[in-house]
Design an enzyme around this catalytic site. Structure first.
Site, PDB file in Angstrom:
ATOM      1  N   GLU A  66       0.854  -1.199   0.000  1.00  0.00           N
ATOM      2  CA  GLU A  66       0.000   0.000   0.000  1.00  0.00           C
ATOM      3  C   GLU A  66       0.881   1.236   0.000  1.00  0.00           C
ATOM      4  O   GLU A  66       1.743   1.415   0.866  1.00  0.00           O
ATOM      5  CB  GLU A  66      -0.951   0.017   1.198  1.00  0.00           C
ATOM      6  CG  GLU A  66      -1.822   1.280   1.123  1.00  0.00           C
ATOM      7  CD  GLU A  66      -3.053   1.272   2.001  1.00  0.00           C
ATOM      8  OE1 GLU A  66      -3.419   0.206   2.530  1.00  0.00           O
ATOM      9  OE2 GLU A  66      -3.651   2.357   2.146  1.00  0.00           O
ATOM     10  N   GLU A  91       4.570   5.235   3.789  1.00  0.00           N
ATOM     11  CA  GLU A  91       3.973   6.538   4.097  1.00  0.00           C
ATOM     12  C   GLU A  91       5.050   7.452   4.686  1.00  0.00           C
ATOM     13  O   GLU A  91       5.611   7.143   5.744  1.00  0.00           O
ATOM     14  CB  GLU A  91       2.812   6.343   5.094  1.00  0.00           C
ATOM     15  CG  GLU A  91       2.152   7.632   5.568  1.00  0.00           C
ATOM     16  CD  GLU A  91       1.675   8.523   4.434  1.00  0.00           C
ATOM     17  OE1 GLU A  91       0.762   8.154   3.707  1.00  0.00           O
ATOM     18  OE2 GLU A  91       2.253   9.621   4.257  1.00  0.00           O
ATOM     19  N   ASP A 140      -1.968  12.111  -3.235  1.00  0.00           N
ATOM     20  CA  ASP A 140      -2.076  13.571  -3.114  1.00  0.00           C
ATOM     21  C   ASP A 140      -2.510  14.148  -4.454  1.00  0.00           C
ATOM     22  O   ASP A 140      -1.877  13.894  -5.477  1.00  0.00           O
ATOM     23  CB  ASP A 140      -0.728  14.160  -2.697  1.00  0.00           C
ATOM     24  CG  ASP A 140      -0.475  13.947  -1.216  1.00  0.00           C
ATOM     25  OD1 ASP A 140      -1.259  14.457  -0.401  1.00  0.00           O
ATOM     26  OD2 ASP A 140       0.498  13.261  -0.883  1.00  0.00           O
ATOM     27  N   TYR A 216      -9.557  10.050   4.131  1.00  0.00           N
ATOM     28  CA  TYR A 216      -9.540  10.964   2.993  1.00  0.00           C
ATOM     29  C   TYR A 216     -10.806  10.783   2.143  1.00  0.00           C
ATOM     30  O   TYR A 216     -11.394  11.762   1.665  1.00  0.00           O
ATOM     31  CB  TYR A 216      -8.276  10.733   2.144  1.00  0.00           C
ATOM     32  CG  TYR A 216      -8.165  11.767   1.058  1.00  0.00           C
ATOM     33  CD1 TYR A 216      -7.502  12.974   1.276  1.00  0.00           C
ATOM     34  CD2 TYR A 216      -8.782  11.580  -0.172  1.00  0.00           C
ATOM     35  CE1 TYR A 216      -7.442  13.947   0.292  1.00  0.00           C
ATOM     36  CE2 TYR A 216      -8.727  12.539  -1.157  1.00  0.00           C
ATOM     37  CZ  TYR A 216      -8.049  13.717  -0.920  1.00  0.00           C
ATOM     38  OH  TYR A 216      -8.008  14.685  -1.892  1.00  0.00           O
TER      39      TYR A 216
HETATM   40  C1  LIG Z   1      -4.407  12.306   0.206  1.00  0.00           C
HETATM   41  S1  LIG Z   1      -3.519  11.252   1.249  1.00  0.00           S
HETATM   42  C2  LIG Z   1      -4.525   9.776   1.281  1.00  0.00           C
HETATM   43  C3  LIG Z   1      -4.197   8.857   2.417  1.00  0.00           C
HETATM   44  C4  LIG Z   1      -4.956   7.535   2.487  1.00  0.00           C
HETATM   45  N1  LIG Z   1      -4.594   6.665   1.380  1.00  0.00           N
HETATM   46  C5  LIG Z   1      -6.431   7.761   2.535  1.00  0.00           C
HETATM   47  O1  LIG Z   1      -7.137   7.364   1.596  1.00  0.00           O
HETATM   48  O2  LIG Z   1      -6.927   8.322   3.547  1.00  0.00           O
HETATM   49  C6  LIG Z   1      -2.138  10.752   0.237  1.00  0.00           C
HETATM   50  C7  LIG Z   1      -1.024  10.124   1.033  1.00  0.00           C
HETATM   51  O3  LIG Z   1       0.001   9.665   0.139  1.00  0.00           O
HETATM   52  C8  LIG Z   1       1.252   9.906   0.746  1.00  0.00           C
HETATM   53  N2  LIG Z   1       2.279   9.963  -0.320  1.00  0.00           N
HETATM   54  C9  LIG Z   1       2.451  10.936  -1.234  1.00  0.00           C
HETATM   55  N3  LIG Z   1       3.520  10.694  -2.000  1.00  0.00           N
HETATM   56  C10 LIG Z   1       4.032   9.506  -1.570  1.00  0.00           C
HETATM   57  C11 LIG Z   1       5.158   8.736  -1.956  1.00  0.00           C
HETATM   58  N4  LIG Z   1       5.981   9.146  -2.935  1.00  0.00           N
HETATM   59  N5  LIG Z   1       5.410   7.585  -1.304  1.00  0.00           N
HETATM   60  C12 LIG Z   1       4.577   7.173  -0.303  1.00  0.00           C
HETATM   61  N6  LIG Z   1       3.502   7.869   0.112  1.00  0.00           N
HETATM   62  C13 LIG Z   1       3.229   9.034  -0.498  1.00  0.00           C
HETATM   63  C14 LIG Z   1       1.065  11.232   1.478  1.00  0.00           C
HETATM   64  O4  LIG Z   1       2.000  11.451   2.520  1.00  0.00           O
HETATM   65  C15 LIG Z   1      -0.365  11.102   1.989  1.00  0.00           C
HETATM   66  O5  LIG Z   1      -0.441  10.588   3.295  1.00  0.00           O
END
Ligand SMILES: C[S@@+](CC[C@H](N)C(=O)[O-])C[C@H]1O[C@@H](n2cnc3c(N)ncnc32)[C@H](O)[C@@H]1O
Length: 235
Positions: A66, A91, A140, A216
């Protein structure tokens, strides 16, 4: 709180995530970070030499990844529901990693390992054809046009995933942002390593049967945005 990994590709990659921390950890959370994370953390440097299931203390039949687990709702749900599967959660947001550590310890889940950083160096280190499911759930959004190049999903990202996914493996991507959905479909539909399984709008409007919902996703609903759920198969 943590060391940031880098490799020669990482220097060229734009940051795809926002904050790394929102609040200072409590003493209890700091203890958890110091005591539990070293035990549960995946070391990319050791991955090439060992079969991926050997990361887990009990036998697992397959390994899922994930990417960007946020508050870890989905990661923990899947780990509890699938005890014979090993899950790796990535994460970089430390508050999210603490949530995952807390749940793993409280629920005694042996089948979760964490990479508390950008997934991309980890993907480059994973053995080929080693994953049977990959989740990218509400990446994101980077909704402004000038930031769109920061979106995680791209042709290059799918190339990297294609190397580490077994034939028949499933890639699940969710987004509530129409422009991001376009980015995903424009990268995945022509990609020779992936096949989109949808036959009609119900496919991307209906969550997966084992979908627990995430924070989210709940926010998207509250703010009137409609989530989309895309499933691709590694050819
Ligand atoms: C909008 S949030 C959604 C979190 C979760 N999946 C949810 O549905 O509630 C996007 C997440 O992706 C993580 N993220 C962004 N770029 C990433 C990367 N290159 N590697 C791992 N995680 C990443 C961010 O830190 C953030 O917590």
């Amino acid at each position: 709180m943590m060391t940031v990994e880098s490799d020669k590709h990482a220097r060229d990659e734009l940051r795809s995530f926002g904050r790394k921390r929102a609040r200072k950890p409590s003493p209890r959370q700091q203890t958890l970070w110091d005591a539990a994370l070293p035990r549960l953390r995946v070391d990319p440097a050791t991955l090439a030499d060992n079969p991926l299931p050997s990361l887990f203390p009990a036998p697992v039949t397959e390994v899922w990844l994930e990417i960007g687990f946020g508050g870890a709702e989905h990661l923990i749900h899947q780990a509890a529901a699938n005890p014979d599967v090993g899950l790796i959660g990535c994460e970089p947001f430390e508050d999210g990693v603490i949530k995952a550590l807390t749940a793993i310890e409280e629920r005694g889940l042996p089948n979760v390992r964490l990479h508390p950083d950008d997934v991309r160096p980890l993907l480059r280190a994973l053995p080929p054809a080693s994953l049977t499911k990959v989740f990218v759930l509400f990446p994101d959004p980077w909704p402004k046009a000038r930031h769109a190049k920061r979106r995680l999903v791209s042709k290059t990202f799918l190339d990297t995933l294609a190397r580490v996914m077994l034939p028949g493996a499933e890639l699940r991507v969710a987004t509530d942002i129409p422009a991001y959905a376009r980015t995903v479909l424009e990268a995945a539909i022509p990609h020779p390593a992936f096949r989109w399984t949808a036959t009609g709008p119900a496919d991307w409007r209906t969550p997966w049967p084992d979908w627990p919902g995430t924070r989210y996703e709940a926010k998207a609903h509250r703010e009137g945005r409609r989530p989309m759920f895309f499933t691709f198969h590694r050819v």
